[in-house]
Motif scaffolding. Sequence first.
Motif, mmCIF file in Angstrom:
data_model
loop_
_atom_site.group_PDB
_atom_site.id
_atom_site.type_symbol
_atom_site.label_atom_id
_atom_site.label_comp_id
_atom_site.label_asym_id
_atom_site.label_seq_id
_atom_site.Cartn_x
_atom_site.Cartn_y
_atom_site.Cartn_z
ATOM 1 N N LEU A 73 0.812 -1.213 0.000
ATOM 2 C CA LEU A 73 0.000 0.000 0.000
ATOM 3 C C LEU A 73 0.850 1.270 0.000
ATOM 4 C CD1 LEU A 73 -2.826 -0.968 2.511
ATOM 5 C CD2 LEU A 73 -2.812 -1.163 0.012
ATOM 6 N N GLY A 74 2.148 1.137 0.296
ATOM 7 C CA GLY A 74 3.029 2.302 0.329
ATOM 8 C C GLY A 74 2.771 3.217 1.503
ATOM 9 N N VAL A 75 2.412 2.617 2.642
ATOM 10 C CA VAL A 75 2.108 3.417 3.826
ATOM 11 C C VAL A 75 2.593 2.732 5.098
ATOM 12 C CG1 VAL A 75 0.067 4.525 2.818
ATOM 13 C CG2 VAL A 75 -0.199 2.430 4.163
ATOM 14 N N VAL A 76 2.745 3.559 6.133
ATOM 15 C CA VAL A 76 2.954 3.093 7.501
ATOM 16 C C VAL A 76 1.767 3.637 8.289
ATOM 17 C CG1 VAL A 76 4.440 3.156 9.540
ATOM 18 C CG2 VAL A 76 5.466 3.176 7.241
ATOM 19 N N VAL A 77 0.941 2.737 8.821
ATOM 20 C CA VAL A 77 -0.236 3.128 9.585
ATOM 21 C C VAL A 77 0.151 3.108 11.066
ATOM 22 C CG1 VAL A 77 -2.644 2.631 10.151
ATOM 23 C CG2 VAL A 77 -1.769 2.157 7.843
ATOM 24 N N CYS A 78 0.051 4.274 11.720
ATOM 25 C CA CYS A 78 0.520 4.441 13.097
ATOM 26 C C CYS A 78 -0.623 4.734 14.060
ATOM 27 C CB CYS A 78 1.501 5.615 13.179
ATOM 28 S SG CYS A 78 2.883 5.515 12.025
ATOM 29 N N ARG A 79 -0.448 4.244 15.279
ATOM 30 C CA ARG A 79 -1.315 4.617 16.399
ATOM 31 C C ARG A 79 -0.415 5.058 17.541
ATOM 32 N NH1 ARG A 79 -5.906 0.177 17.484
ATOM 33 N NH2 ARG A 79 -5.800 1.209 19.492
ATOM 34 N N TYR A 90 -5.373 7.838 14.034
ATOM 35 C CA TYR A 90 -4.328 7.187 13.238
ATOM 36 C C TYR A 90 -3.527 8.258 12.511
ATOM 37 C CZ TYR A 90 -7.031 2.932 13.905
ATOM 38 O OH TYR A 90 -7.703 1.886 14.461
ATOM 39 N N TYR A 91 -2.277 7.925 12.281
ATOM 40 C CA TYR A 91 -1.375 8.791 11.524
ATOM 41 C C TYR A 91 -0.792 7.896 10.443
ATOM 42 C CZ TYR A 91 2.161 12.482 10.930
ATOM 43 O OH TYR A 91 2.939 13.513 10.447
ATOM 44 N N ILE A 92 -0.999 8.250 9.199
ATOM 45 C CA ILE A 92 -0.550 7.397 8.090
ATOM 46 C C ILE A 92 0.551 8.118 7.324
ATOM 47 C CG2 ILE A 92 -1.236 6.203 5.983
ATOM 48 C CD1 ILE A 92 -4.102 6.049 7.160
ATOM 49 N N ASP A 93 1.737 7.514 7.305
ATOM 50 C CA ASP A 93 2.872 8.038 6.553
ATOM 51 C C ASP A 93 2.854 7.441 5.147
ATOM 52 O OD1 ASP A 93 4.387 9.566 8.513
ATOM 53 O OD2 ASP A 93 4.888 7.657 9.446
ATOM 54 N N VAL A 94 3.008 8.277 4.139
ATOM 55 C CA VAL A 94 3.196 7.805 2.766
ATOM 56 C C VAL A 94 4.685 7.516 2.612
ATOM 57 C CG1 VAL A 94 3.029 8.408 0.326
ATOM 58 C CG2 VAL A 94 1.222 9.113 1.915
ATOM 59 N N ALA A 95 5.027 6.317 2.163
ATOM 60 C CA ALA A 95 6.436 5.912 2.151
ATOM 61 C C ALA A 95 6.678 4.775 1.168
ATOM 62 C CB ALA A 95 6.849 5.462 3.556
ATOM 63 N N THR A 96 7.944 4.581 0.863
ATOM 64 C CA THR A 96 8.369 3.372 0.173
ATOM 65 C C THR A 96 8.998 2.471 1.216
ATOM 66 O OG1 THR A 96 8.787 4.532 -1.902
ATOM 67 C CG2 THR A 96 9.906 2.419 -1.599
ATOM 68 N N ILE A 97 8.534 1.236 1.273
ATOM 69 C CA ILE A 97 9.005 0.286 2.279
ATOM 70 C C ILE A 97 9.642 -0.893 1.563
ATOM 71 C CG2 ILE A 97 8.308 -1.204 4.198
ATOM 72 C CD1 ILE A 97 5.723 0.737 4.252
ATOM 73 N N THR A 98 10.884 -1.174 1.927
ATOM 74 C CA THR A 98 11.596 -2.303 1.326
ATOM 75 C C THR A 98 12.109 -3.207 2.437
ATOM 76 O OG1 THR A 98 13.639 -1.006 1.231
ATOM 77 C CG2 THR A 98 12.259 -1.041 -0.752
ATOM 78 N N ARG A 99 12.427 -4.416 2.017
ATOM 79 C CA ARG A 99 12.915 -5.399 2.981
ATOM 80 C C ARG A 99 14.091 -6.157 2.388
ATOM 81 N NH1 ARG A 99 9.710 -10.648 5.369
ATOM 82 N NH2 ARG A 99 11.380 -11.264 6.790
#
Length: 186
Positions: A73-79, A90-99
């Motif tokens: 989804l390209g997001v980090v969903v925070c509480r 909720y605070y949702i960061d728009v981001a690229t997440i890789t592993r």
Amino acid sequence: MFLAGADPVRYRMGEAEPVKTERHDVQARQHHTNTGVRPVRTYREHPHGLLVARDFVAHPRIRHWQAHLLPRLGVVVCRYDFHGSREHDYYIDVATITRAGDLWTVRDHYLDLLVHEGLTAEIVDTDELLAAHAAGYIGTPELHHAVATAHRVLAGLARARYSVEGWLGAEGVRVEWLPVTEYATA
């Protein structure tokens, strides 16, 4: 042209911050941020990403934090668990997440969404995105991707009546949140 949430004065002044890149070292149980390395109490991998839960030591507003890193989804969903009254649900960061193995990397795209569950959501920090683009910290394709992602998330939240669980469910994603007592040490 300015997007909703942009502060034109700040943007014109060119106050730009470099892209924030965070790393989650699951094996070492460490969250590497731009302000240092923090111990993480809980990491839990799930089919859609990674749950992170940790204390915010000596933070003036926040006690504890949980987040789901959701690469597709390209997001980090925070509480957040605040010291005082709740600022948002909720605070949702728009981001690229890789592993890469046990190392998860989050490249922040400046845009965030604040969600007041069941009521509303708003895109914030557009001014930061525009200033970073003007300064060359983020390229045009990445800027366009960030804006498209933020608006896709906002539209999905609106369709779900500003329910994060409803929006994620419509995306085929199910996440679980921990009770604060399960991860809080302070």
